[in-house]
Design a protein around this motif. Sequence first.
Motif, PDB file in Angstrom:
ATOM      1  N   LYS A 191      30.712  41.477  56.762  1.00  0.00           N
ATOM      2  CA  LYS A 191      29.288  41.607  56.408  1.00  0.00           C
ATOM      3  C   LYS A 191      29.046  41.304  54.943  1.00  0.00           C
ATOM      4  O   LYS A 191      27.928  41.027  54.525  1.00  0.00           O
ATOM      5  CB  LYS A 191      28.799  43.023  56.706  1.00  0.00           C
ATOM      6  CG  LYS A 191      28.796  43.343  58.187  1.00  0.00           C
ATOM      7  CD  LYS A 191      28.123  44.671  58.442  1.00  0.00           C
ATOM      8  CE  LYS A 191      28.238  45.041  59.910  1.00  0.00           C
ATOM      9  NZ  LYS A 191      28.311  46.452  60.126  1.00  0.00           N
ATOM     10  N   THR A 192      30.081  41.453  54.141  1.00  0.00           N
ATOM     11  CA  THR A 192      29.929  41.157  52.705  1.00  0.00           C
ATOM     12  C   THR A 192      31.260  40.619  52.185  1.00  0.00           C
ATOM     13  O   THR A 192      32.273  40.645  52.885  1.00  0.00           O
ATOM     14  CB  THR A 192      29.500  42.423  51.927  1.00  0.00           C
ATOM     15  OG1 THR A 192      29.178  42.036  50.590  1.00  0.00           O
ATOM     16  CG2 THR A 192      30.591  43.483  51.861  1.00  0.00           C
ATOM     17  N   ASN A 193      31.235  40.112  50.970  1.00  0.00           N
ATOM     18  CA  ASN A 193      32.489  39.625  50.373  1.00  0.00           C
ATOM     19  C   ASN A 193      33.305  40.810  49.900  1.00  0.00           C
ATOM     20  O   ASN A 193      32.810  41.625  49.116  1.00  0.00           O
ATOM     21  CB  ASN A 193      32.181  38.740  49.163  1.00  0.00           C
ATOM     22  CG  ASN A 193      31.491  37.473  49.577  1.00  0.00           C
ATOM     23  OD1 ASN A 193      31.975  36.751  50.452  1.00  0.00           O
ATOM     24  ND2 ASN A 193      30.340  37.209  48.986  1.00  0.00           N
ATOM     25  N   ILE A 194      34.527  40.908  50.387  1.00  0.00           N
ATOM     26  CA  ILE A 194      35.428  41.942  49.871  1.00  0.00           C
ATOM     27  C   ILE A 194      36.541  41.206  49.128  1.00  0.00           C
ATOM     28  O   ILE A 194      37.285  40.424  49.713  1.00  0.00           O
ATOM     29  CB  ILE A 194      36.004  42.830  50.992  1.00  0.00           C
ATOM     30  CG1 ILE A 194      34.840  43.406  51.831  1.00  0.00           C
ATOM     31  CG2 ILE A 194      36.850  43.954  50.405  1.00  0.00           C
ATOM     32  CD1 ILE A 194      35.251  44.397  52.908  1.00  0.00           C
ATOM     33  N   LEU A 195      36.571  41.459  47.826  1.00  0.00           N
ATOM     34  CA  LEU A 195      37.473  40.699  46.964  1.00  0.00           C
ATOM     35  C   LEU A 195      38.621  41.593  46.514  1.00  0.00           C
ATOM     36  O   LEU A 195      38.389  42.633  45.884  1.00  0.00           O
ATOM     37  CB  LEU A 195      36.675  40.211  45.744  1.00  0.00           C
ATOM     38  CG  LEU A 195      37.387  39.359  44.709  1.00  0.00           C
ATOM     39  CD1 LEU A 195      37.751  38.002  45.306  1.00  0.00           C
ATOM     40  CD2 LEU A 195      36.494  39.168  43.484  1.00  0.00           C
ATOM     41  N   TYR A 196      39.842  41.200  46.864  1.00  0.00           N
ATOM     42  CA  TYR A 196      41.017  41.957  46.431  1.00  0.00           C
ATOM     43  C   TYR A 196      41.647  41.241  45.243  1.00  0.00           C
ATOM     44  O   TYR A 196      41.971  40.051  45.336  1.00  0.00           O
ATOM     45  CB  TYR A 196      42.024  42.083  47.586  1.00  0.00           C
ATOM     46  CG  TYR A 196      41.494  42.946  48.701  1.00  0.00           C
ATOM     47  CD1 TYR A 196      41.637  44.331  48.670  1.00  0.00           C
ATOM     48  CD2 TYR A 196      40.804  42.377  49.771  1.00  0.00           C
ATOM     49  CE1 TYR A 196      41.128  45.127  49.678  1.00  0.00           C
ATOM     50  CE2 TYR A 196      40.284  43.176  50.790  1.00  0.00           C
ATOM     51  CZ  TYR A 196      40.459  44.548  50.727  1.00  0.00           C
ATOM     52  OH  TYR A 196      39.939  45.328  51.726  1.00  0.00           O
ATOM     53  N   VAL A 197      41.744  41.961  44.128  1.00  0.00           N
ATOM     54  CA  VAL A 197      42.272  41.336  42.907  1.00  0.00           C
ATOM     55  C   VAL A 197      43.236  42.304  42.219  1.00  0.00           C
ATOM     56  O   VAL A 197      43.396  43.453  42.639  1.00  0.00           O
ATOM     57  CB  VAL A 197      41.115  40.988  41.925  1.00  0.00           C
ATOM     58  CG1 VAL A 197      40.223  39.905  42.485  1.00  0.00           C
ATOM     59  CG2 VAL A 197      40.287  42.236  41.579  1.00  0.00           C
ATOM     60  N   LYS A 198      43.825  41.834  41.128  1.00  0.00           N
ATOM     61  CA  LYS A 198      44.676  42.707  40.320  1.00  0.00           C
ATOM     62  C   LYS A 198      43.832  43.838  39.746  1.00  0.00           C
ATOM     63  O   LYS A 198      42.653  43.627  39.437  1.00  0.00           O
ATOM     64  CB  LYS A 198      45.240  41.904  39.137  1.00  0.00           C
ATOM     65  CG  LYS A 198      46.514  41.179  39.461  1.00  0.00           C
ATOM     66  CD  LYS A 198      46.901  40.126  38.436  1.00  0.00           C
ATOM     67  CE  LYS A 198      46.738  40.485  36.990  1.00  0.00           C
ATOM     68  NZ  LYS A 198      47.188  39.397  36.093  1.00  0.00           N
ATOM     69  N   ARG A 199      44.449  44.984  39.542  1.00  0.00           N
ATOM     70  CA  ARG A 199      43.676  46.141  39.066  1.00  0.00           C
ATOM     71  C   ARG A 199      42.957  45.850  37.742  1.00  0.00           C
ATOM     72  O   ARG A 199      41.785  46.178  37.570  1.00  0.00           O
ATOM     73  CB  ARG A 199      44.611  47.339  38.936  1.00  0.00           C
ATOM     74  CG  ARG A 199      43.892  48.652  38.865  1.00  0.00           C
ATOM     75  CD  ARG A 199      44.834  49.803  39.096  1.00  0.00           C
ATOM     76  NE  ARG A 199      45.910  49.831  38.136  1.00  0.00           N
ATOM     77  CZ  ARG A 199      47.048  50.526  38.309  1.00  0.00           C
ATOM     78  NH1 ARG A 199      47.227  51.233  39.417  1.00  0.00           N
ATOM     79  NH2 ARG A 199      47.981  50.516  37.400  1.00  0.00           N
ATOM     80  N   ARG A 200      43.639  45.194  36.814  1.00  0.00           N
ATOM     81  CA  ARG A 200      43.010  44.917  35.519  1.00  0.00           C
ATOM     82  C   ARG A 200      41.873  43.900  35.648  1.00  0.00           C
ATOM     83  O   ARG A 200      40.906  43.940  34.883  1.00  0.00           O
ATOM     84  CB  ARG A 200      44.047  44.423  34.510  1.00  0.00           C
ATOM     85  CG  ARG A 200      44.993  45.535  34.090  1.00  0.00           C
ATOM     86  CD  ARG A 200      45.913  45.101  32.988  1.00  0.00           C
ATOM     87  NE  ARG A 200      46.929  46.114  32.766  1.00  0.00           N
ATOM     88  CZ  ARG A 200      47.863  46.046  31.845  1.00  0.00           C
ATOM     89  NH1 ARG A 200      47.911  45.005  31.030  1.00  0.00           N
ATOM     90  NH2 ARG A 200      48.736  47.004  31.711  1.00  0.00           N
ATOM     91  N   SER A 201      41.994  42.995  36.617  1.00  0.00           N
ATOM     92  CA  SER A 201      40.893  42.042  36.830  1.00  0.00           C
ATOM     93  C   SER A 201      39.664  42.804  37.329  1.00  0.00           C
ATOM     94  O   SER A 201      38.537  42.558  36.896  1.00  0.00           O
ATOM     95  CB  SER A 201      41.278  40.992  37.867  1.00  0.00           C
ATOM     96  OG  SER A 201      42.447  40.336  37.502  1.00  0.00           O
TER      97      SER A 201
END
Length: 433
Positions: A191-201
């Motif tokens: 339903k939406t963009n779920i963005l997985y990134v590095k914690r600091r990003s």
Amino acid sequence: MKIAVIGTGYVGLPTGVGLAELGNDVICIDKDENKINALKNGNLTIFEDGLPELFAKNVKSGKIKFTMSTKEGVENADVVILAVGTPPNPITKEADMKYIHAASEELAQYITGYTVVAVKSTVPVNTGDEVEKIIAAQNPKGEFDVVSLPEFLREGFAVHDFFNPDRIVVGANSERAKEKIKELYAPFEGKTNILYVKRRSSETIKYASNAFLAMKIQYINEMADFCEKSGADVYEVAKGMGLDSRIGNKFLNPGPGYGGFCFPKDTNAMAYMGRVKGVDLSLIEATIRGNDKRKINMAKRILEEVSNIRCPVVAVLGAAFKGGTDDCRESPAMQIVEVLLEKGAKIRLYDPEALENAKKILGDKVYYATDMYDAIKGADVLTILTEWEDFKSLDLQKTKTLLKNPKIVDLRNLINRDEAISLGFEVKAIGVM
Ligand code: NAD
């Protein structure tokens, strides 16, 4: 899932209620006894559209509970969400981390089983690492991961934004934590963009986004000043700009400057981080300076209208930093009123929701009106400082009979200018001649 939310303010409370509505078992924790007592008694502590109904429903079903005990909330929780404040240090303006550090130390001892600690507060880059160290030092055997889960909700639209986020950003450094957060956000999958990134990003995305939005506001405010001097109309300019998809049509609404608990503190915190790391963030520095100056210039505009009057009476409509909230923290309205008071003006203030919070800032320095017309009665000039829908329906005929001088300084461009002018008002607006 079992969720604990630490910090039950403008972010923690709607988040807790939203997660309960999605079927989780939520315990909201706060140190503020008055807040917890009120919530336990079924009384909301903030004004947010749509929150009363969801709050009442989930309290009734037992899906959400409130406590002052970190132990009660954290033990057995699958996910602990940190939503405590990160206010600016009064001198350096960096984010003050004392609440994050204290809450991390407290929660550490009650972690049982694998727990994800999700930092929802807006925090400087590297905070995830710090929280991890604090918890590990307190509870060396604790099984946990720390993720960054920045919050992008807009006050006044918190419930809407919880259920309809533009994006969800997750900063996770471990697969196990990522899987847990995936489970938490499963209802939003697709339903939406779920963005997985590095914690600091993830930590940086929050500051970079808020600084950009603040810059966009400052930019259109500068264009508004330019339009006033050049005979252009800032709304036509904003529309023309916004049709370019690279620019976008949002956040091109001129006004008295940005405020609230987020933009001022987050731009300052980002600028501080840039200075510490030796990075030139000159656009953000200029945005902060421009926005600070703008509030003083706005007060000057109002005073120019009454320059011939000693101790003028100014009717002020609006105290909250924007419409739809009772939050007066860093509100341009509060800052403009403070300048007006310093210059000897008397203030008659009205806001549909924020007067209690305004009182905490202004005390007995102003008159708190019972409605719009009570504020206007006998004033030398009327100014509109917050974009409440209610103010759009101001009866201008009645206003004219109540004001001593037919003068309006509309810093939100809310009233119908043509009608006001035809009734004999002098109207000063933003970005139009
Ligand atoms: P708030 O001041 O409304 O709420 C914070 C709450 O945390 C308070 O009720 C306080 O009593 C409680 N608290 C502090 N230390 C605690 C502890 N050790 N244990 C339990 N409770 C504790 O703050 P807010 O506006 O909800 O903001 C919270 C964070 O979210 C901030 O970092 C802010 O920058 C960020 N944020 C806010 C917004 C917003 O619109 N307000 C939007 C996005 C992000």
